[in-house]
Design a protein around this motif. Sequence first.
Motif, PDB file in Angstrom:
ATOM      1  N   VAL A  54      40.472  70.718  64.571  1.00 32.43           N
ATOM      2  CA  VAL A  54      41.121  70.739  65.993  1.00 32.43           C
ATOM      3  C   VAL A  54      41.373  68.894  66.042  1.00 32.43           C
ATOM      4  O   VAL A  54      40.400  68.106  65.349  1.00 32.43           O
ATOM      5  CB  VAL A  54      40.361  70.855  66.994  1.00 32.43           C
ATOM      6  CG1 VAL A  54      40.163  72.524  67.263  1.00 32.43           C
ATOM      7  CG2 VAL A  54      38.997  70.393  66.892  1.00 32.43           C
ATOM      8  N   THR A  55      42.521  68.720  66.394  1.00 32.40           N
ATOM      9  CA  THR A  55      42.780  67.090  66.420  1.00 32.40           C
ATOM     10  C   THR A  55      42.098  66.644  67.695  1.00 32.40           C
ATOM     11  O   THR A  55      41.971  67.152  68.784  1.00 32.40           O
ATOM     12  CB  THR A  55      44.198  66.986  66.829  1.00 32.40           C
ATOM     13  OG1 THR A  55      44.984  67.745  65.959  1.00 32.40           O
ATOM     14  CG2 THR A  55      44.688  65.708  67.075  1.00 32.40           C
ATOM     15  N   ILE A  56      41.399  65.625  67.457  1.00 32.94           N
ATOM     16  CA  ILE A  56      40.615  64.989  68.299  1.00 32.94           C
ATOM     17  C   ILE A  56      40.976  63.555  68.953  1.00 32.94           C
ATOM     18  O   ILE A  56      40.767  63.015  69.844  1.00 32.94           O
ATOM     19  CB  ILE A  56      39.173  64.580  67.999  1.00 32.94           C
ATOM     20  CG1 ILE A  56      38.884  63.973  66.680  1.00 32.94           C
ATOM     21  CG2 ILE A  56      38.400  66.221  68.022  1.00 32.94           C
ATOM     22  CD1 ILE A  56      37.251  63.604  66.459  1.00 32.94           C
ATOM     23  N   ALA A  57      41.725  62.788  68.057  1.00 33.34           N
ATOM     24  CA  ALA A  57      42.473  61.561  68.198  1.00 33.34           C
ATOM     25  C   ALA A  57      43.468  61.384  67.492  1.00 33.34           C
ATOM     26  O   ALA A  57      43.788  61.793  66.449  1.00 33.34           O
ATOM     27  CB  ALA A  57      41.411  60.363  67.962  1.00 33.34           C
ATOM     28  N   LEU A  58      44.563  60.467  68.217  1.00 33.99           N
ATOM     29  CA  LEU A  58      45.796  59.762  67.597  1.00 33.99           C
ATOM     30  C   LEU A  58      45.771  58.489  68.104  1.00 33.99           C
ATOM     31  O   LEU A  58      45.686  58.230  69.376  1.00 33.99           O
ATOM     32  CB  LEU A  58      47.079  60.538  68.113  1.00 33.99           C
ATOM     33  CG  LEU A  58      48.248  60.139  67.599  1.00 33.99           C
ATOM     34  CD1 LEU A  58      48.452  60.845  66.187  1.00 33.99           C
ATOM     35  CD2 LEU A  58      49.254  60.836  68.453  1.00 33.99           C
ATOM     36  N   ASP A  59      45.751  57.578  67.187  1.00 34.50           N
ATOM     37  CA  ASP A  59      45.755  56.077  67.213  1.00 34.50           C
ATOM     38  C   ASP A  59      46.912  55.775  67.667  1.00 34.50           C
ATOM     39  O   ASP A  59      47.867  56.495  68.286  1.00 34.50           O
ATOM     40  CB  ASP A  59      45.318  55.498  66.174  1.00 34.50           C
ATOM     41  CG  ASP A  59      43.861  55.385  65.953  1.00 34.50           C
ATOM     42  OD1 ASP A  59      43.119  56.078  66.595  1.00 34.50           O
ATOM     43  OD2 ASP A  59      43.215  54.815  64.827  1.00 34.50           O
TER      44      ASP A  59
END
Length: 125
Positions: A54-59
């Motif tokens: 699962v995606t937890i962060a996009l900078d």
Amino acid sequence: MQQELDSKTMQHHKLVLPEHMNHQGSLFGGYLLMWIDEVAYMTANLHFPGHRFVTIALDNVEFKHRIECGEIICFLALLEKQGNTSLTYRISVTGTREQSDKLLFETRVSFVSVDDKGKKVLLKI
């Protein structure tokens, strides 16, 4: 289309079509962000098969240049960091036709490996 460059890097391509344009006549940024998440997810699954991510962060989200209709954009996904349960990929986006010498967008996408109940699980290599 994807191509594996080495054990930590993978390359993907996408054709920008008329339905991806915004009212200004350039690529709608939401599509680019969706494709970046998708590219990073596919890369993680190819590097670590059998895991659920699962995606937890996009900078940082900063669009550096317009992307025109008909451009074939290249996504370069580099595994930058691997933890016990998480991965971070640096995604660089360049053009292959009109803007082949320009970095169009760059960010980092972080994932965590989870089980079917959403609890973190260790990465198996």
